[in-house]
Design a protein around this motif. Structure first.
Motif, PDB file in Angstrom:
ATOM      1  N   ARG A 184       0.895   4.040  -2.927  1.00 45.68           N
ATOM      2  CA  ARG A 184       0.625   5.466  -2.659  1.00 45.68           C
ATOM      3  C   ARG A 184       1.799   6.338  -3.108  1.00 45.68           C
ATOM      4  O   ARG A 184       1.605   7.405  -3.695  1.00 45.68           O
ATOM      5  CB  ARG A 184       0.363   5.705  -1.166  1.00 45.68           C
ATOM      6  CG  ARG A 184      -0.969   5.236  -0.661  1.00 45.68           C
ATOM      7  CD  ARG A 184      -1.264   5.757   0.753  1.00 45.68           C
ATOM      8  NE  ARG A 184      -0.178   5.638   1.706  1.00 45.68           N
ATOM      9  CZ  ARG A 184       0.074   4.572   2.462  1.00 45.68           C
ATOM     10  NH1 ARG A 184      -0.715   3.504   2.370  1.00 45.68           N
ATOM     11  NH2 ARG A 184       1.071   4.562   3.324  1.00 45.68           N
ATOM     12  N   ASP A 214       0.833  -1.212   0.000  1.00 44.65           N
ATOM     13  CA  ASP A 214       0.000   0.000   0.000  1.00 44.65           C
ATOM     14  C   ASP A 214       0.867   1.261   0.000  1.00 44.65           C
ATOM     15  O   ASP A 214       0.572   2.226  -0.699  1.00 44.65           O
ATOM     16  CB  ASP A 214      -0.943   0.018   1.205  1.00 44.65           C
ATOM     17  CG  ASP A 214      -2.005  -1.058   1.132  1.00 44.65           C
ATOM     18  OD1 ASP A 214      -2.191  -1.659   0.041  1.00 44.65           O
ATOM     19  OD2 ASP A 214      -2.649  -1.322   2.167  1.00 44.65           O
ATOM     20  N   TYR A 215       1.935   1.250   0.789  1.00 44.89           N
ATOM     21  CA  TYR A 215       2.846   2.397   0.859  1.00 44.89           C
ATOM     22  C   TYR A 215       3.528   2.629  -0.491  1.00 44.89           C
ATOM     23  O   TYR A 215       3.600   3.756  -0.987  1.00 44.89           O
ATOM     24  CB  TYR A 215       3.865   2.168   1.973  1.00 44.89           C
ATOM     25  CG  TYR A 215       4.946   3.218   2.089  1.00 44.89           C
ATOM     26  CD1 TYR A 215       4.672   4.580   2.017  1.00 44.89           C
ATOM     27  CD2 TYR A 215       6.273   2.836   2.302  1.00 44.89           C
ATOM     28  CE1 TYR A 215       5.678   5.540   2.151  1.00 44.89           C
ATOM     29  CE2 TYR A 215       7.283   3.781   2.435  1.00 44.89           C
ATOM     30  CZ  TYR A 215       6.974   5.127   2.349  1.00 44.89           C
ATOM     31  OH  TYR A 215       7.975   6.061   2.473  1.00 44.89           O
TER      32      TYR A 215
END
Length: 196
Positions: free
Chosen positions: A50, A46-47
């Motif tokens: 993003r 997810d990081y």
């Protein structure tokens, strides 16, 4: 080129590099590289997602999902595993990220015997063909003796800087955070987030 794993050290290095790129007006010369090992924490994925989505216009993105030979410490029967291997799609841990470089769109023939570290070196040399390139890698010597030795070994430094390695005539690997402590990383993270 910044190697961005999705970890704290490479995240700080990427943010510092983006700050310098903005200040110099040279973001268009920056490439962000992520070697995705498929089986990783969802928060890491997810990081990375993003971060890649939020990269400024002009920054090149290389999200690599190729079946490199990666060290395996979870099996008594094999010393490596290969993430994202096309023939093993039925047992992948997750779906291939959108826009990732994979077996279907990799522009060269694939060697299933290449290790992750060998691939990184080959990729760096290929991207540095015909132009001076620095491959920024956010590892710290304090994390392990192996990293300490890799980062500070004598010989083949760029302009005498012991935290660099000349890989070829056009490629230098640099480890600018090599002597940072963990407290330095978290302090830099806080300052980046708060803008102070």
């Amino acid at each position: 080129m910044v190697s961005f794993s999705g970890g704290k050290d490479s995240g700080v290095l990427l943010n510092l590099t983006l700050q310098v790129g903005r200040r110099l007006g040279q973001l268009d010369k920056l490439t962000v590289y992520n070697m995705d090992y498929e089986a990783q924490y969802a928060e890491t994925t997810d990081y990375v997602t993003r971060t890649f989505a939020g990269l400024p216009d002009g920054v090149k993105k290389l999200w690599v999902c190729l079946p490199v030979k990666a060290q395996c410490s979870t099996s008594m029967f094999q010393s490596y595993w290969q993430p994202w291997k096309k023939e093993d799609k039925g047992i992948w841990c997750r779906e291939l990220p959108t826009g990732a470089i994979n077996e279907d769109n990799f522009p060269y023939s694939w060697d299933y015997e290449v290790s992750d570290y060998e691939f990184n070196a080959k990729l760096g040399k290929e991207l540095a063909r015909g132009k001076q390139t620095c491959f920024l890698i956010g590892i710290r010597a304090k994390e392990s003796l192996h990293r300490y030795k890799a980062v500070t070994k004598a010989g083949n430094e760029y302009k005498g800087l012991n935290w660099t390695t000349c890989v070829s005539d056009t490629l230098v690997n640099a480890y600018p955070l090599y002597d940072w402590l963990v407290e330095d990383i978290w302090t830099a993270s806080a300052r980046i987030v708060t803008g102070k």
